[in-house]
Design a protein around this motif. Structure first.
Motif, PDB file in Angstrom:
ATOM      1  N   LYS A   1       0.761  -1.123  -0.019  1.00 27.70           N
ATOM      2  CA  LYS A   1      -0.102  -0.164  -0.116  1.00 27.70           C
ATOM      3  C   LYS A   1       0.849   1.377   0.007  1.00 27.70           C
ATOM      4  O   LYS A   1       0.513   2.093  -0.902  1.00 27.70           O
ATOM      5  N   GLU A   2       1.905   1.229   0.562  1.00 23.08           N
ATOM      6  CA  GLU A   2       3.027   2.238   0.728  1.00 23.08           C
ATOM      7  C   GLU A   2       3.413   2.600  -0.709  1.00 23.08           C
ATOM      8  O   GLU A   2       3.472   3.809  -1.105  1.00 23.08           O
ATOM      9  N   LYS A   3       3.657   1.670  -1.669  1.00 20.62           N
ATOM     10  CA  LYS A   3       3.984   1.848  -2.701  1.00 20.62           C
ATOM     11  C   LYS A   3       3.176   2.033  -3.783  1.00 20.62           C
ATOM     12  O   LYS A   3       3.338   2.460  -4.962  1.00 20.62           O
ATOM     13  N   GLY A   4       1.670   1.917  -3.358  1.00 10.76           N
ATOM     14  CA  GLY A   4       0.419   2.403  -4.077  1.00 10.76           C
ATOM     15  C   GLY A   4       0.159   1.358  -5.171  1.00 10.76           C
ATOM     16  O   GLY A   4      -0.202   1.611  -6.111  1.00 10.76           O
ATOM     17  N   LEU A   5       0.401   0.183  -4.888  1.00  5.70           N
ATOM     18  CA  LEU A   5       0.362  -0.921  -5.871  1.00  5.70           C
ATOM     19  C   LEU A   5      -1.023  -2.037  -5.372  1.00  5.70           C
ATOM     20  O   LEU A   5      -1.265  -1.862  -4.094  1.00  5.70           O
ATOM     21  N   SER A   6      -1.738  -2.340  -6.327  1.00  6.58           N
ATOM     22  CA  SER A   6      -2.900  -3.165  -5.861  1.00  6.58           C
ATOM     23  C   SER A   6      -2.123  -4.701  -5.832  1.00  6.58           C
ATOM     24  O   SER A   6      -0.971  -4.783  -6.251  1.00  6.58           O
ATOM     25  N   GLN A   7      -2.900  -5.548  -5.149  1.00  2.00           N
ATOM     26  CA  GLN A   7      -2.539  -6.876  -5.204  1.00  2.00           C
ATOM     27  C   GLN A   7      -2.343  -7.460  -6.629  1.00  2.00           C
ATOM     28  O   GLN A   7      -1.167  -8.141  -6.893  1.00  2.00           O
ATOM     29  N   GLU A   8      -3.233  -7.168  -7.485  1.00  2.00           N
ATOM     30  CA  GLU A   8      -2.844  -7.724  -8.734  1.00  2.00           C
ATOM     31  C   GLU A   8      -1.676  -6.937  -9.613  1.00  2.00           C
ATOM     32  O   GLU A   8      -1.097  -7.834 -10.082  1.00  2.00           O
ATOM     33  N   LYS A   9      -1.251  -5.897  -9.392  1.00  9.08           N
ATOM     34  CA  LYS A   9      -0.007  -5.144  -9.788  1.00  9.08           C
ATOM     35  C   LYS A   9       1.299  -5.798  -9.136  1.00  9.08           C
ATOM     36  O   LYS A   9       2.147  -6.024 -10.108  1.00  9.08           O
ATOM     37  N   LEU A  10       1.244  -6.003  -7.836  1.00  8.93           N
ATOM     38  CA  LEU A  10       2.222  -6.560  -7.220  1.00  8.93           C
ATOM     39  C   LEU A  10       2.449  -7.937  -7.704  1.00  8.93           C
ATOM     40  O   LEU A  10       3.607  -8.158  -8.271  1.00  8.93           O
ATOM     41  N   ALA A  11       1.413  -8.665  -7.791  1.00  5.70           N
ATOM     42  CA  ALA A  11       1.677 -10.147  -8.311  1.00  5.70           C
ATOM     43  C   ALA A  11       2.084 -10.022  -9.726  1.00  5.70           C
ATOM     44  O   ALA A  11       3.165 -10.778 -10.035  1.00  5.70           O
ATOM     45  N   GLU A  12       1.783  -9.234 -10.664  1.00  6.66           N
ATOM     46  CA  GLU A  12       2.395  -9.147 -12.090  1.00  6.66           C
ATOM     47  C   GLU A  12       3.557  -8.722 -11.941  1.00  6.66           C
ATOM     48  O   GLU A  12       4.570  -9.446 -12.659  1.00  6.66           O
ATOM     49  N   LEU A  13       4.090  -7.847 -11.422  1.00  9.04           N
ATOM     50  CA  LEU A  13       5.578  -7.427 -11.242  1.00  9.04           C
ATOM     51  C   LEU A  13       6.728  -8.415 -10.791  1.00  9.04           C
ATOM     52  O   LEU A  13       7.587  -8.350 -11.161  1.00  9.04           O
ATOM     53  N   CYS A  14       5.916  -9.113  -9.799  1.00  7.75           N
ATOM     54  CA  CYS A  14       6.657 -10.315  -9.168  1.00  7.75           C
ATOM     55  C   CYS A  14       6.557 -11.675  -9.882  1.00  7.75           C
ATOM     56  O   CYS A  14       7.323 -12.544  -9.494  1.00  7.75           O
ATOM     57  N   GLY A  15       5.565 -11.749 -11.085  1.00 10.05           N
ATOM     58  CA  GLY A  15       5.752 -12.983 -11.670  1.00 10.05           C
ATOM     59  C   GLY A  15       4.928 -13.859 -10.992  1.00 10.05           C
ATOM     60  O   GLY A  15       5.020 -15.200 -10.861  1.00 10.05           O
ATOM     61  N   LEU A  16       3.744 -13.694  -9.871  1.00 14.75           N
ATOM     62  CA  LEU A  16       3.081 -14.342  -9.059  1.00 14.75           C
ATOM     63  C   LEU A  16       1.759 -14.323  -9.505  1.00 14.75           C
ATOM     64  O   LEU A  16       1.357 -13.587 -10.094  1.00 14.75           O
ATOM     65  N   ASP A  17       0.622 -15.198  -8.814  1.00 20.31           N
ATOM     66  CA  ASP A  17      -0.724 -15.187  -9.079  1.00 20.31           C
ATOM     67  C   ASP A  17      -1.205 -14.194  -8.119  1.00 20.31           C
ATOM     68  O   ASP A  17      -0.822 -14.247  -7.133  1.00 20.31           O
ATOM     69  N   ARG A  18      -2.273 -13.359  -8.553  1.00 18.95           N
ATOM     70  CA  ARG A  18      -2.783 -12.462  -7.450  1.00 18.95           C
ATOM     71  C   ARG A  18      -3.499 -13.118  -6.411  1.00 18.95           C
ATOM     72  O   ARG A  18      -3.469 -12.759  -5.379  1.00 18.95           O
ATOM     73  N   THR A  19      -4.054 -14.287  -6.609  1.00 17.80           N
ATOM     74  CA  THR A  19      -4.518 -15.031  -5.550  1.00 17.80           C
ATOM     75  C   THR A  19      -3.592 -15.314  -4.575  1.00 17.80           C
ATOM     76  O   THR A  19      -3.912 -15.436  -3.217  1.00 17.80           O
ATOM     77  N   TYR A  20      -2.125 -15.767  -4.859  1.00 20.62           N
ATOM     78  CA  TYR A  20      -1.147 -16.171  -4.001  1.00 20.62           C
ATOM     79  C   TYR A  20      -0.921 -14.866  -2.994  1.00 20.62           C
ATOM     80  O   TYR A  20      -0.860 -15.129  -1.945  1.00 20.62           O
ATOM     81  N   VAL A  21      -0.752 -13.637  -3.587  1.00 17.58           N
ATOM     82  CA  VAL A  21      -0.562 -12.352  -3.274  1.00 17.58           C
ATOM     83  C   VAL A  21      -1.590 -12.370  -2.020  1.00 17.58           C
ATOM     84  O   VAL A  21      -1.381 -12.035  -0.850  1.00 17.58           O
ATOM     85  N   SER A  22      -2.775 -12.473  -2.389  1.00 16.01           N
ATOM     86  CA  SER A  22      -3.858 -12.316  -1.303  1.00 16.01           C
ATOM     87  C   SER A  22      -3.737 -13.104  -0.322  1.00 16.01           C
ATOM     88  O   SER A  22      -3.813 -12.790   0.945  1.00 16.01           O
ATOM     89  N   MET A  23      -3.463 -14.593  -0.544  1.00 14.92           N
ATOM     90  CA  MET A  23      -3.157 -15.481   0.630  1.00 14.92           C
ATOM     91  C   MET A  23      -1.993 -15.432   1.214  1.00 14.92           C
ATOM     92  O   MET A  23      -2.172 -15.519   2.639  1.00 14.92           O
TER      93      MET A  23
END
Length: 81
Positions: A23-45
């Motif tokens: 949140k400090e970086k202003g990223l959504s879970q989806e954007k963080l996941a995309e940039l990390c090469g991870l699935d959004r649901t994994y970031v949520s979990m």
């Protein structure tokens, strides 16, 4: 030796720190996941303490959030104390 409760606290602390940094970086879970090469649901979990990150994942997340992995772990440790 870590107990089950300590392990659960650690997993939950990781999730809270991850969410705060994201949140400090202003990223959504989806954007963080995309940039990390991870699935959004994994970031949520991860954020909800339902999954534990691998060492590789900690490095990926640290890279995207511009925080050294040891500093990420230190923030988690500080949040538990």
């Amino acid at each position: 030796m870590p107990t089950r409760n300590n392990t659960l606290n650690l997993i939950e602390a990781f999730g809270q720190v991850l969410k705060q940094l994201r949140k400090e970086k202003g990223l959504s879970q989806e954007k963080l996941a995309e940039l990390c090469g991870l699935d959004r649901t994994y970031v949520s979990m991860l954020e909800r303490g339902k999954r534990q990150p691998t060492l590789t994942t900690i490095f990926k997340i640290g890279n995207v959030l511009h925080i050294k992995p040891y500093k990420l772990v230190l923030r988690i440790e500080e949040s538990i104390d």
